[in-house]
Design a protein around this motif. Structure first.
Motif, PDB file in Angstrom:
ATOM      1  N   LYS A 100       0.883 -44.782   9.946  1.00 33.09           N
ATOM      2  CA  LYS A 100       2.255 -44.410   9.587  1.00 33.09           C
ATOM      3  C   LYS A 100       2.289 -43.128   8.757  1.00 33.09           C
ATOM      4  CE  LYS A 100       4.489 -48.924   9.901  1.00 33.09           C
ATOM      5  NZ  LYS A 100       5.168 -50.035   9.186  1.00 33.09           N
ATOM      6  N   ASN A 101       1.180 -42.820   8.070  1.00 36.00           N
ATOM      7  CA  ASN A 101       1.119 -41.608   7.249  1.00 36.00           C
ATOM      8  C   ASN A 101       0.279 -40.508   7.891  1.00 36.00           C
ATOM      9  OD1 ASN A 101       2.702 -42.384   4.913  1.00 36.00           O
ATOM     10  ND2 ASN A 101       1.082 -43.835   4.455  1.00 36.00           N
ATOM     11  N   PHE A 102      -0.016 -40.660   9.173  1.00 33.02           N
ATOM     12  CA  PHE A 102      -0.839 -39.672   9.872  1.00 33.02           C
ATOM     13  C   PHE A 102      -0.186 -38.294   9.834  1.00 33.02           C
ATOM     14  CE2 PHE A 102      -1.936 -37.678  14.080  1.00 33.02           C
ATOM     15  CZ  PHE A 102      -3.237 -37.352  13.773  1.00 33.02           C
ATOM     16  N   TYR A 103       1.155 -38.276   9.805  1.00 35.65           N
ATOM     17  CA  TYR A 103       1.855 -36.996   9.781  1.00 35.65           C
ATOM     18  C   TYR A 103       1.504 -36.183   8.530  1.00 35.65           C
ATOM     19  CZ  TYR A 103       5.126 -38.600   6.199  1.00 35.65           C
ATOM     20  OH  TYR A 103       5.672 -39.041   5.020  1.00 35.65           O
ATOM     21  N   LEU A 104       1.117 -36.894   7.440  1.00 36.63           N
ATOM     22  CA  LEU A 104       0.745 -36.184   6.219  1.00 36.63           C
ATOM     23  C   LEU A 104      -0.529 -35.361   6.434  1.00 36.63           C
ATOM     24  CD1 LEU A 104       1.416 -38.952   3.534  1.00 36.63           C
ATOM     25  CD2 LEU A 104       2.808 -36.913   4.009  1.00 36.63           C
ATOM     26  N   PHE A 105      -1.455 -35.935   7.230  1.00 36.39           N
ATOM     27  CA  PHE A 105      -2.665 -35.176   7.575  1.00 36.39           C
ATOM     28  C   PHE A 105      -2.288 -33.947   8.387  1.00 36.39           C
ATOM     29  CE2 PHE A 105      -5.461 -34.324  11.203  1.00 36.39           C
ATOM     30  CZ  PHE A 105      -6.557 -33.773  10.546  1.00 36.39           C
ATOM     31  N   LEU A 106      -1.426 -34.123   9.392  1.00 36.39           N
ATOM     32  CA  LEU A 106      -1.031 -32.995  10.238  1.00 36.39           C
ATOM     33  C   LEU A 106      -0.329 -31.924   9.411  1.00 36.39           C
ATOM     34  CD1 LEU A 106       0.351 -34.902  13.368  1.00 36.39           C
ATOM     35  CD2 LEU A 106      -1.877 -33.803  13.113  1.00 36.39           C
ATOM     36  N   ALA A 108      -0.632 -31.354   6.119  1.00 34.59           N
ATOM     37  CA  ALA A 108      -1.578 -30.676   5.230  1.00 34.59           C
ATOM     38  C   ALA A 108      -2.522 -29.763   6.007  1.00 34.59           C
ATOM     39  CB  ALA A 108      -2.376 -31.714   4.442  1.00 34.59           C
ATOM     40  N   PHE A 109      -2.914 -30.206   7.195  1.00 35.22           N
ATOM     41  CA  PHE A 109      -3.871 -29.459   8.003  1.00 35.22           C
ATOM     42  C   PHE A 109      -3.242 -28.214   8.620  1.00 35.22           C
ATOM     43  CE2 PHE A 109      -6.246 -28.962  12.103  1.00 35.22           C
ATOM     44  CZ  PHE A 109      -7.452 -28.568  11.547  1.00 35.22           C
ATOM     45  N   LYS A 110      -1.996 -28.349   9.064  1.00 35.84           N
ATOM     46  CA  LYS A 110      -1.365 -27.269   9.823  1.00 35.84           C
ATOM     47  C   LYS A 110      -0.470 -26.360   8.983  1.00 35.84           C
ATOM     48  CE  LYS A 110      -0.719 -26.790  13.793  1.00 35.84           C
ATOM     49  NZ  LYS A 110      -1.182 -25.706  14.694  1.00 35.84           N
ATOM     50  N   GLU A 111       0.209 -26.931   7.986  1.00 30.91           N
ATOM     51  CA  GLU A 111       1.256 -26.170   7.317  1.00 30.91           C
ATOM     52  C   GLU A 111       0.844 -25.599   5.963  1.00 30.91           C
ATOM     53  OE1 GLU A 111       4.930 -28.278   7.266  1.00 30.91           O
ATOM     54  OE2 GLU A 111       4.852 -28.781   9.395  1.00 30.91           O
ATOM     55  N   VAL A 112      -0.194 -26.186   5.350  1.00 28.26           N
ATOM     56  CA  VAL A 112      -0.675 -25.633   4.079  1.00 28.26           C
ATOM     57  C   VAL A 112      -1.613 -24.456   4.379  1.00 28.26           C
ATOM     58  CG1 VAL A 112      -1.974 -26.098   1.978  1.00 28.26           C
ATOM     59  CG2 VAL A 112      -0.464 -27.864   2.940  1.00 28.26           C
ATOM     60  N   LYS A 113      -1.275 -23.296   3.859  1.00 26.94           N
ATOM     61  CA  LYS A 113      -2.065 -22.108   4.149  1.00 26.94           C
ATOM     62  C   LYS A 113      -3.427 -22.175   3.460  1.00 26.94           C
ATOM     63  CE  LYS A 113       1.804 -18.951   4.884  1.00 26.94           C
ATOM     64  NZ  LYS A 113       2.443 -17.673   4.477  1.00 26.94           N
ATOM     65  N   PRO A 114      -4.502 -21.825   4.164  1.00 28.94           N
ATOM     66  CA  PRO A 114      -5.841 -21.822   3.553  1.00 28.94           C
ATOM     67  C   PRO A 114      -5.926 -20.784   2.434  1.00 28.94           C
ATOM     68  CG  PRO A 114      -5.964 -21.669   5.957  1.00 28.94           C
ATOM     69  CD  PRO A 114      -4.546 -21.433   5.583  1.00 28.94           C
ATOM     70  N   ASP A 115      -6.818 -21.035   1.517  1.00 28.42           N
ATOM     71  CA  ASP A 115      -7.083 -20.053   0.463  1.00 28.42           C
ATOM     72  C   ASP A 115      -7.531 -18.744   1.106  1.00 28.42           C
ATOM     73  OD1 ASP A 115      -9.038 -18.679  -1.586  1.00 28.42           O
ATOM     74  OD2 ASP A 115      -7.871 -20.121  -2.774  1.00 28.42           O
ATOM     75  N   LYS A 116      -7.166 -17.635   0.505  1.00 26.25           N
ATOM     76  CA  LYS A 116      -7.500 -16.323   1.078  1.00 26.25           C
ATOM     77  C   LYS A 116      -9.002 -16.085   1.172  1.00 26.25           C
ATOM     78  CE  LYS A 116      -7.001 -13.988  -3.400  1.00 26.25           C
ATOM     79  NZ  LYS A 116      -6.271 -12.932  -4.147  1.00 26.25           N
ATOM     80  N   LEU A 139      -7.420 -36.094  17.693  1.00 26.20           N
ATOM     81  CA  LEU A 139      -7.136 -36.004  16.257  1.00 26.20           C
ATOM     82  C   LEU A 139      -7.106 -37.383  15.609  1.00 26.20           C
ATOM     83  CD1 LEU A 139      -4.380 -33.230  16.313  1.00 26.20           C
ATOM     84  CD2 LEU A 139      -6.668 -33.032  15.334  1.00 26.20           C
ATOM     85  N   LEU A 140      -6.504 -38.365  16.275  1.00 26.85           N
ATOM     86  CA  LEU A 140      -6.464 -39.721  15.735  1.00 26.85           C
ATOM     87  C   LEU A 140      -7.872 -40.284  15.574  1.00 26.85           C
ATOM     88  CD1 LEU A 140      -3.461 -41.271  17.709  1.00 26.85           C
ATOM     89  CD2 LEU A 140      -3.579 -40.965  15.234  1.00 26.85           C
ATOM     90  N   TYR A 141      -8.703 -40.079  16.583  1.00 34.25           N
ATOM     91  CA  TYR A 141     -10.080 -40.571  16.527  1.00 34.25           C
ATOM     92  C   TYR A 141     -10.841 -39.925  15.367  1.00 34.25           C
ATOM     93  CZ  TYR A 141     -14.948 -41.389  17.836  1.00 34.25           C
ATOM     94  OH  TYR A 141     -16.270 -41.739  17.810  1.00 34.25           O
ATOM     95  N   ALA A 142     -10.665 -38.634  15.199  1.00 38.18           N
ATOM     96  CA  ALA A 142     -11.394 -37.905  14.158  1.00 38.18           C
ATOM     97  C   ALA A 142     -11.021 -38.382  12.763  1.00 38.18           C
ATOM     98  CB  ALA A 142     -11.131 -36.405  14.291  1.00 38.18           C
TER      99      ALA A 142
END
Length: 247
Positions: A100-106, A108-116, A139-142
């Motif tokens: 139910k919280n899998f979207y939080l991973f997506l 954080a993974f996709k929308e949070v910009k990596p450190d420069k 992605l679910l398996y990983a």
């Protein structure tokens, strides 16, 4: 897995001869390896099953085998009662909550910009997209793999009506996670028919449908989840829907 192991315990209790015991141990070891039991458990089972074969006395051999059988039954019941049965409910709740919280991973993974200073760039991450069910399944398996060591992907089994393949199976929970990704050529009726067919064919105590509804086919998300989140023919079904927002 606990239901499967209980079947083997019941069979072992009816073993009476040395030949039956040897045949049973071979099948038990094979099952445990296929179901990816912990190495320590497999080693303990092998140790408990050993007995002294007295070449000069069949009666003594049978007596030794019976003792080994009783020790093995005691150990297998210990596993059922303490290792699998008791934590099952909490572990299922953990899996459901995580999905139910899998979207939080997506997010954080996709929308949070990596450190420069990172070698990953926003462009790298933008290239990773969920376009079909195989992308979602990967992605679910990983993300579930660190939580469940026995997790398996694309498992083909005999349903009794032909072969069926589940996206993700977690034997220790007797659970299946099925990834669904809507597409332009799919209708709501087609999606519903797929879910209903999967419920019938899959052999598992728990079936989780993770539906990535990127085409927004489901107009009433709450009622759709409620309809499919119930028991069907003794199987507990949980539907989880994610409808991504495009800005």
């Amino acid at each position: 897995m606990n239901n499967l192991l209980e079947t083997y315990v019941n069979e072992l209790e009816n073993v009476e001869t040395v030949g039956q015991f040897e045949s049973f141990i071979g099948r038990l070891n094979e099952m445990m390896q296929q179901e990816e039991f912990e190495f320590e458990i497999i080693q303990n089972v092998r140790a408990k099953a050993k007995y002294y074969d007295n070449k000069f006395s069949n009666a003594s051999t049978i007596e030794n085998m019976i003792k080994a059988k009783e020790n093995l039954i005691f150990y297998l019941k210990y596993i059922l009662n303490d290792k699998y049965a008791k934590p099952l409910k909490d572990t299922q709740n953990c899996l459901e909550g995580y999905l139910k919280n899998f979207y939080l991973f997506l997010e954080a993974f996709k929308e949070v910009k990596p450190d420069k200073r990172a070698t990953l760039t926003t462009e790298n991450l933008d290239a990773i997209q969920i376009k079909n069910e195989y992308d979602l399944q990967h992605l679910l398996y990983a993300v579930l793999k660190p939580l469940y060591n026995d997790i398996r992907k694309e498992v083909t089994e005999d349903s009794g009506r032909g072969s069926v393949r589940s996206d993700i199976k977690i034997p220790s929970l007797n659970s299946i996670v099925e990834a669904k990704c809507t597409r332009k050529s799919m209708s709501l009726k087609k999606l519903t028919e797929e879910l209903e067919a999967d419920i019938v064919h899959y052999k598992a105590d728990f079936i989780y449908f993770y539906i990535y509804d990127k085409e927004k086919l489901i107009k009433d998300k709450q009622n759709f989840e409620a309809y499919f989140s119930k028991e069907f023919d003794g199987k507990k079904v949980i539907a989880i829907i994610l409808q991504p927002v495009t800005m």
